[in-house]
Design an enzyme around this catalytic site. Structure first.
Site, PDB file in Angstrom:
ATOM      1  N   CYS A 190     -36.836 -12.681 -10.615  1.00  0.00           N
ATOM      2  CA  CYS A 190     -37.343 -12.871  -9.258  1.00  0.00           C
ATOM      3  C   CYS A 190     -36.490 -13.843  -8.448  1.00  0.00           C
ATOM      4  O   CYS A 190     -36.890 -14.280  -7.386  1.00  0.00           O
ATOM      5  CB  CYS A 190     -38.788 -13.349  -9.300  1.00  0.00           C
ATOM      6  SG  CYS A 190     -38.975 -14.958 -10.063  1.00  0.00           S
ATOM      7  N   ARG A 240      -5.698   9.467   2.880  1.00  0.00           N
ATOM      8  CA  ARG A 240      -6.468   8.730   1.874  1.00  0.00           C
ATOM      9  C   ARG A 240      -7.936   9.032   2.146  1.00  0.00           C
ATOM     10  O   ARG A 240      -8.283   9.560   3.211  1.00  0.00           O
ATOM     11  CB  ARG A 240      -6.208   7.232   1.973  1.00  0.00           C
ATOM     12  CG  ARG A 240      -6.740   6.642   3.247  1.00  0.00           C
ATOM     13  CD  ARG A 240      -6.288   5.242   3.526  1.00  0.00           C
ATOM     14  NE  ARG A 240      -6.346   5.057   4.962  1.00  0.00           N
ATOM     15  CZ  ARG A 240      -5.685   4.143   5.621  1.00  0.00           C
ATOM     16  NH1 ARG A 240      -4.876   3.315   4.994  1.00  0.00           N
ATOM     17  NH2 ARG A 240      -5.805   4.039   6.919  1.00  0.00           N
ATOM     18  N   SER A 261     -40.670 -13.803 -16.087  1.00  0.00           N
ATOM     19  CA  SER A 261     -39.909 -13.492 -14.883  1.00  0.00           C
ATOM     20  C   SER A 261     -38.800 -14.534 -14.821  1.00  0.00           C
ATOM     21  O   SER A 261     -39.074 -15.733 -14.774  1.00  0.00           O
ATOM     22  CB  SER A 261     -40.810 -13.574 -13.662  1.00  0.00           C
ATOM     23  OG  SER A 261     -40.049 -13.320 -12.512  1.00  0.00           O
ATOM     24  N   LYS A 309      -0.706   4.872  -0.686  1.00  0.00           N
ATOM     25  CA  LYS A 309       0.070   5.718   0.218  1.00  0.00           C
ATOM     26  C   LYS A 309       1.032   6.597  -0.576  1.00  0.00           C
ATOM     27  O   LYS A 309       1.077   7.818  -0.386  1.00  0.00           O
ATOM     28  CB  LYS A 309       0.837   4.812   1.192  1.00  0.00           C
ATOM     29  CG  LYS A 309       1.376   5.510   2.399  1.00  0.00           C
ATOM     30  CD  LYS A 309       2.135   4.528   3.304  1.00  0.00           C
ATOM     31  CE  LYS A 309       1.188   3.538   3.951  1.00  0.00           C
ATOM     32  NZ  LYS A 309       1.915   2.437   4.624  1.00  0.00           N
ATOM     33  N   TYR A 323     -37.569  -4.842 -14.430  1.00  0.00           N
ATOM     34  CA  TYR A 323     -37.531  -4.764 -12.964  1.00  0.00           C
ATOM     35  C   TYR A 323     -36.779  -5.953 -12.373  1.00  0.00           C
ATOM     36  O   TYR A 323     -36.562  -6.965 -13.052  1.00  0.00           O
ATOM     37  CB  TYR A 323     -38.954  -4.701 -12.380  1.00  0.00           C
ATOM     38  CG  TYR A 323     -39.743  -5.986 -12.519  1.00  0.00           C
ATOM     39  CD1 TYR A 323     -39.693  -6.979 -11.526  1.00  0.00           C
ATOM     40  CD2 TYR A 323     -40.524  -6.239 -13.646  1.00  0.00           C
ATOM     41  CE1 TYR A 323     -40.393  -8.154 -11.658  1.00  0.00           C
ATOM     42  CE2 TYR A 323     -41.226  -7.418 -13.796  1.00  0.00           C
ATOM     43  CZ  TYR A 323     -41.160  -8.377 -12.795  1.00  0.00           C
ATOM     44  OH  TYR A 323     -41.840  -9.545 -12.917  1.00  0.00           O
ATOM     45  N   ARG A 355       8.243   1.957   3.893  1.00  0.00           N
ATOM     46  CA  ARG A 355       6.814   1.705   4.141  1.00  0.00           C
ATOM     47  C   ARG A 355       6.155   1.009   2.962  1.00  0.00           C
ATOM     48  O   ARG A 355       6.353   1.388   1.823  1.00  0.00           O
ATOM     49  CB  ARG A 355       6.088   3.029   4.383  1.00  0.00           C
ATOM     50  CG  ARG A 355       6.827   3.966   5.277  1.00  0.00           C
ATOM     51  CD  ARG A 355       6.200   5.363   5.292  1.00  0.00           C
ATOM     52  NE  ARG A 355       4.844   5.369   5.829  1.00  0.00           N
ATOM     53  CZ  ARG A 355       4.056   6.429   5.813  1.00  0.00           C
ATOM     54  NH1 ARG A 355       4.477   7.554   5.257  1.00  0.00           N
ATOM     55  NH2 ARG A 355       2.850   6.353   6.326  1.00  0.00           N
ATOM     56  N   GLY A 395      -2.434  -2.238   8.300  1.00  0.00           N
ATOM     57  CA  GLY A 395      -1.692  -3.085   9.212  1.00  0.00           C
ATOM     58  C   GLY A 395      -1.352  -4.457   8.667  1.00  0.00           C
ATOM     59  O   GLY A 395      -0.837  -5.305   9.388  1.00  0.00           O
ATOM     60  N   HIS A 399      -7.077  -1.652  15.815  1.00  0.00           N
ATOM     61  CA  HIS A 399      -7.230  -2.674  14.774  1.00  0.00           C
ATOM     62  C   HIS A 399      -8.654  -3.242  14.745  1.00  0.00           C
ATOM     63  O   HIS A 399      -9.292  -3.315  13.698  1.00  0.00           O
ATOM     64  CB  HIS A 399      -6.206  -3.795  15.018  1.00  0.00           C
ATOM     65  CG  HIS A 399      -6.291  -4.910  14.014  1.00  0.00           C
ATOM     66  ND1 HIS A 399      -7.045  -6.044  14.219  1.00  0.00           N
ATOM     67  CD2 HIS A 399      -5.746  -5.040  12.787  1.00  0.00           C
ATOM     68  CE1 HIS A 399      -6.941  -6.838  13.165  1.00  0.00           C
ATOM     69  NE2 HIS A 399      -6.152  -6.246  12.279  1.00  0.00           N
ATOM     70  N   MET A 447       0.694  -5.215   6.103  1.00  0.00           N
ATOM     71  CA  MET A 447       2.061  -5.410   5.622  1.00  0.00           C
ATOM     72  C   MET A 447       3.028  -4.635   6.517  1.00  0.00           C
ATOM     73  O   MET A 447       2.622  -3.995   7.470  1.00  0.00           O
ATOM     74  CB  MET A 447       2.152  -4.990   4.167  1.00  0.00           C
ATOM     75  CG  MET A 447       1.348  -5.925   3.275  1.00  0.00           C
ATOM     76  SD  MET A 447       1.472  -5.494   1.565  1.00  0.00           S
ATOM     77  CE  MET A 447       0.789  -3.865   1.607  1.00  0.00           C
TER      78      MET A 447
HETATM   79  P1  ADP Z   1       0.565   1.295   7.794  1.00  0.00           P
HETATM   80  O1  ADP Z   1       0.446   0.946   6.366  1.00  0.00           O
HETATM   81  O2  ADP Z   1       0.436   0.163   8.699  1.00  0.00           O
HETATM   82  O3  ADP Z   1      -0.279   2.462   8.162  1.00  0.00           O
HETATM   83  P2  ADP Z   1       2.770   3.136   7.698  1.00  0.00           P
HETATM   84  O4  ADP Z   1       3.717   2.997   6.583  1.00  0.00           O
HETATM   85  O5  ADP Z   1       1.772   4.201   7.573  1.00  0.00           O
HETATM   86  O6  ADP Z   1       2.089   1.746   7.989  1.00  0.00           O
HETATM   87  O7  ADP Z   1       3.631   3.358   8.989  1.00  0.00           O
HETATM   88  C1  ADP Z   1       3.076   3.284  10.247  1.00  0.00           C
HETATM   89  C2  ADP Z   1       3.463   4.488  11.062  1.00  0.00           C
HETATM   90  O8  ADP Z   1       4.853   4.679  11.097  1.00  0.00           O
HETATM   91  C3  ADP Z   1       2.932   5.796  10.527  1.00  0.00           C
HETATM   92  O9  ADP Z   1       1.618   5.999  10.921  1.00  0.00           O
HETATM   93  C4  ADP Z   1       3.835   6.780  11.171  1.00  0.00           C
HETATM   94  O10 ADP Z   1       3.398   7.086  12.464  1.00  0.00           O
HETATM   95  C5  ADP Z   1       5.142   6.038  11.241  1.00  0.00           C
HETATM   96  N1  ADP Z   1       6.015   6.492  10.158  1.00  0.00           N
HETATM   97  C6  ADP Z   1       6.113   6.011   8.921  1.00  0.00           C
HETATM   98  N2  ADP Z   1       6.991   6.728   8.188  1.00  0.00           N
HETATM   99  C7  ADP Z   1       7.438   7.684   8.990  1.00  0.00           C
HETATM  100  C8  ADP Z   1       8.372   8.782   8.830  1.00  0.00           C
HETATM  101  N3  ADP Z   1       8.968   9.007   7.679  1.00  0.00           N
HETATM  102  N4  ADP Z   1       8.597   9.561   9.887  1.00  0.00           N
HETATM  103  C9  ADP Z   1       7.964   9.333  11.053  1.00  0.00           C
HETATM  104  N5  ADP Z   1       7.106   8.359  11.282  1.00  0.00           N
HETATM  105  C10 ADP Z   1       6.840   7.532  10.267  1.00  0.00           C
HETATM  106 MG    MG Z   2      -0.294   4.200   7.887  1.00  0.00          MG
END
Ligand code: ADP
Ligand code: MG
Ligand code: MG
Length: 895
Positions: free
Chosen positions: A845, A350, A778, A24, A865, A94, A103, A466, A105
């Site tokens: 084989c 990503r 083989s 990220k 092979y 984050r 999702g 999810h 962490m």
């Molecule tokens: P995950 O790793 O679970 O995707 P994120 O770090 O991407 O978690 O955060 C989840 C959500 O929180 C993001 O998709 C975004 O919508 C919101 N978010 C995170 N940082 C910001 C920010 N600086 N401003 C606004 N929304 C944020």
């Molecule tokens: Mg995210």
């Protein structure tokens, strides 16, 4: 600042730094470099998280100063200060590891709000509801993740408030309601957090929600560090084989707000369709919403295509960003964005996860778009994932009633018993049941149940929910958002229309179409076509190793040939001795009279010849390596225990039971205490020359017959379980004599190579001797693994292997992915064999021939092979191509 650089501003990093900044952080930096609108911030490295965990959960020396310095810079850039009473800066904290763990962490939003700064937000936005909503969200998220307060306490308070006000949605609560909720949340914290755990929250003996923003930031960063080791993150890493010692980065980023009214919003999107690869923008958004609202399924989302209507300025901007990102990353990307009062902000990107089907289509399309080359396309396919496509689908000729439909979130079809909890799914699967996990929506806590299930069915959530994301990653069928399902998990029943589905009822789901059926639908295995076939053809151009099929029947041989096999690498003959032929075999083994034995052999010769004709015909023009009889003979006899019971009960043919008694004696005499190491393989050929003689004759006669009819049969004779060169020498001479005899009888001339399996360590170690009398080797890596480790495959999987894997004594099941020690024996065998006989042909084989990683190992060793079961043939073709391409790239790097 300390000498280790632990913190980077987004403007300092780049995509190549994912092991320091996490995926990220690295991509936020990359987007910043590209000039895309990214809210400024900074990233604390993954290595710092590792230092924190290994250093007794304490900030390493100097980290706090680094953070202070970067925060001061950020405040300067933004012209706002964290916690300011007049115009505060707010931040998100984050997580972000080197490999995406969706999702798994924690993330904390709106950090920097306190009783003063909330007034600043009200003043700046003139929107008290927004300010209090943000504050209460912060208290809630922060307390849950950083202070370990039970999240339900907050949800209950919100529900109570909604009930009191008589409203259904969060959005219907007023500024004042939000303010009251914030107060209630703070009381929950005071009541449920212990001052011993969090001494920094104690003022004059009382615990209180932290008003000091530097304390907030610090605790939030620590929470992200700790989340690396939380249970679900650890489990996820185990599933995807992500090492535990990578750590997660922490991103501290200026907040932007999607919840500032109808010109604001938030969403997630892909630059192409991640389910089937179609070139279209794909995803969902919500107006007037923040953060996880989209994936949480709280309100119904809108498709991304509507963004340009709902928020035109941001929509246009996003469409441009899509193009920039694809051209830059040269791949399909997924993104998270927020629109604040019309302005687009990029929060994440990503290279997007995708199904195997989508991966193939995107790769082939990008070649024709000129974005990538063919070898890149071949290298990009995750071979393990292809398995999904070779998985069953609903039989198109089957008839069934559709119970209901949901979203086609992850392709493939599955049949199983309905279960309603992850624990139950795990328990039943362990007992050998096939189950379909039904949930309202899955959460990371359901992961173990999703792993155990054949397929996943949810009543809520979109294609980026999810359940959908995880199922696609696992290659499991998933139907989500089937909103006609009324799930009553407590009573273990689903109501749909007038029908009830109870726990244990059989369901079929098709994740390719979103169809749900009550009862079992018959499934079929599909054939590679379209982009899959294209990629395989490209792969064939790049690979240097052949791929053959393990086939014991004409059907399997034909299937393997259709899937691209260039011959049969292993044709086992023991299955041909079963069924009604078992009686003939028994006669042959047990009879002490010459005539009975020869009569039985003559009968077997006839049926074996027919077997071989079928297979050689199916593989006309291609090699078929036939292995002579391999398993211990007593496998063909009756179970002595059953016979004993019958004798005891007197349930036998004659009155005196002499026949049965004699039989029992004979079976007992043949029983070995360790049959795996007993009278089997070539040892049988030495003890019972007439059996191997019959088989060699059958092979040769079959080939002669086909050749006379104008065919091109190409059999090879393979002698199993050789450990001593003299075994092969003896059996080779006997076989050659019979081949010559038959050729003379039939007046046909054939070239039938004779070789051996290398499946005992001694054979590998003396391959220089054995190679002189063999036309081919083989490697039978199943037995070679058993005999190298001294493991009995049939026993260890249910006994100590799981513990070995758990405790990381072994990192892989050596029967799935070839072990390094076994590979070393293969290498030695090849080297010595080739040195003794340069014309020696070398293959594998064992089951490993269809395991992508093992295929790569065999390529490196230099085998000619691999041979594997029919449906693994495409996988082996692609893995062999990747091995050749990877070698070519690493070779040129060295030069
Ligand atoms: P995950 O790793 O679970 O995707 P994120 O770090 O991407 O978690 O955060 C989840 C959500 O929180 C993001 O998709 C975004 O919508 C919101 N978010 C995170 N940082 C910001 C920010 N600086 N401003 C606004 N929304 C944020
Ligand atoms: Mg995210
Ligand atoms: Mg064997």
């Amino acid at each position: 600042m300390s000498d280790v650089k632990r913190v980077y501003a987004f403007s300092e990093g780049g995509a190549e730094m994912k092991f320091a900044l996490g995926g990220k952080g690295a991509n936020l930096a990359e987007m910043t470099k590209l000039g895309l609108p990214v809210p400024p911030g900074f990233t604390i490295t993954c290595q710092t998280c590792v230092e924190y965990s290994t250093g007794g959960s304490r900030f390493p020396e100097g980290l706090q100063q680094d953070i202070d310095a970067y925060l001061a810079d950020l405040e300067k850039t933004m012209g706002k200060k964290l916690g300011d009473a007049d115009d505060p800066l707010l931040a998100s904290v984050r997580s972000g590891a080197p490999f995406s763990m969706p999702g798994m962490m924690d993330t904390i939003l709106n950090l920097g709000l306190n009783d003063q700064s909330v007034q600043g937000v009200i003043k700046q936005t003139d929107n008290a509801r927004f300010a209090w909503d943000s504050y209460r969200r912060f208290v809630q998220m922060f307390s849950k993740t950083a202070l370990n307060v039970d999240g339900d306490l907050f949800e209950n308070a919100i529900n109570a408030m909604k009930q009191l006000r008589g409203v259904r949605n969060d959005t219907d609560l007023t500024a004042d309601d939000m303010k009251q909720l914030t107060e209630q949340f703070k009381e929950i914290v005071a009541e449920h957090v212990s001052g011993e755990d969090f001494p920094e929250l104690v003022t004059s003996g009382e615990v209180a929600f932290p008003q000091d923003v530097t304390v907030q930031l610090r605790l939030a960063i620590e929470a992200v560090f700790r989340s690396w080791m939380n249970k679900r993150a650890v489990e996820y890493r185990r599933l995807y084989r992500i090492p535990d010692d990578l750590g997660t980065a922490v991103n501290v980023q200026t907040m932007v707000f999607g919840n500032k009214g109808e010109t604001s919003g938030t969403g997630v999107a892909f630059t192409r369709n991640p389910a089937d690869g179609t070139r279209e923008y794909y995803g969902d958004f919500l107006t007037n919403a923040q953060g996880e609202d989209v994936v949480a399924g709280i309100r119904n989302t809108q498709p991304i295509a509507d963004l340009r209507k709902a928020l035109p300025e941001a929509g246009e901007a996003l469409w441009k960003v899509f193009v920039i990102l694809e051209n830059h990353y040269r791949d399909m990307c997924d993104i998270e964005f927020t629109v604040e009062q019309g302005k687009l902000w990029m929060l994440q990107t990503r290279v997007g996860k995708r199904t195997a089907r989508a991966a193939l289509k995107v790769a082939v399309d990008m070649v024709s778009e000129g974005l990538i080359s063919r070898d890149e396309a071949v290298l990009r396919i995750d071979v393990d994932q292809l398995d999904q496509l070779l998985h069953p689908q609903f039989d198109t000729t089957a008839t069934y009633d559709v119970l209901t439909k949901g979203l086609n979130a992850s392709p493939g079809a599955a049949v199983g018993e309905a279960v309603f909890t992850a624990d139950e799914a795990e328990r039943l699967a362990a007992e050998g049941h096939k189950v379909i996990l039904i949930r309202w929506e899955t959460t990371p806590d359901d992961l173990h149940g999703m792993i155990a299930a054949q397929g996943i069915l949810t009543s809520h959530g979109g294609k980026t929910s999810h359940a959908a994301v995880i199922a696609r990653g696992m290659g499991k069928p998933c139907v989500c958002g089937a909103d006609e399902l009324k799930i009553d998990a407590k009573n273990r029943v689903v109501h749909v229309g007038g029908i009830d589905i109870n726990e244990g009822d059989i369901l079929s789901i098709d994740g390719t179409t979103g169809t749900v059926v009550l009862g079992a639908v018959s499934l079929v295995e599909p054939k590679p076509s379209g982009e899959f076939a294209t990629i395989l053809l490209w792969a064939d151009e790049f690979r240097t190793m052949g791929v053959r099929v393990n086939a014991d029947t004409p059907d399997d041989a034909i299937r393997g040939r259709e899937l691209g096999a260039s011959g049969v690498g292993l044709c086992r003959t023991e299955h041909m001795f079963l069924g009604e032929r078992k009686a003939i075999v028994q006669n042959m083994i047990l009879s002490d009279r010459e005539e009975t034995t020869s009569a039985a052999l003559a009968q077997l010769l006839k049926v074996q010849r027919a077997d071989f004709i079928g297979i050689f015909k199916a593989m006309d023009g291609l090699t078929v390596t036939v292995r002579l009889l391999d398993p211990p003979l007593h496998e063909f006899l009756d179970n002595p225990r059953e016979l004993e019971v019958a004798i005891t009960k007197g349930e036998c043919s004659g009155s005196d039971m002499t026949v049965e008694r004699k039989l029992l004696g004979q079976i007992d005499a043949m029983t070995e205490s360790n049959p795996m190491l007993g009278l089997r393989g070539c040892r049988l050929g030495i003890m019972y020359p007439q059996i191997y003689g019959m088989q060699v004759r059958a092979i040769t006669e079959a080939a002669c017959e086909l050749k006379k009819a104008g065919g091109d049969p190409r059999p090879e004779i393979m002698i199993p379980l050789v450990s001593i060169v003299n075994e092969l020498e003896t059996l080779r001479a006997e076989s050659e004599a019979i081949v010559a005899e038959v050729q003379a009888e039939q007046g046909v001339s054939l070239d039938i190579p004779i070789g051996t399996m290398i499946e005992l360590p001694r054979a590998a170690l003396t391959a220089d001797e054995i190679g002189k009398v063999a036309d081919f080797f083989s490697f039978g890596t199943n037995d070679l693994t058993q005999t190298t480790f001294g493991f009995s495959r049939d026993d260890i999987e249910g006994k100590f292997l799981p513990r070995y894997l758990d405790r990381k004594i072994l990192s892989r099941n050596p029967f799935e992915t070839v072990d390094s020690g076994v590979a070393e024996l293969v290498r030695i065998g090849c080297e010595k064999g080739r040195a003794a006989n340069p014309a020696l042909h070398l293959g594998v084989c064992g089951e490993h021939g269809g395991d992508p990683e093992s295929v790569k190992t065999f390529h490196k060793i230099g085998l000619d092979y691999v041979s594997c079961s029919p449906f693994r043939v495409p996988i082996a073709r692609l893995a062999a191509a990747q091995a050749a391409l990877e070698e070519a790239t690493s070779g040129s790097d060295n030069r």
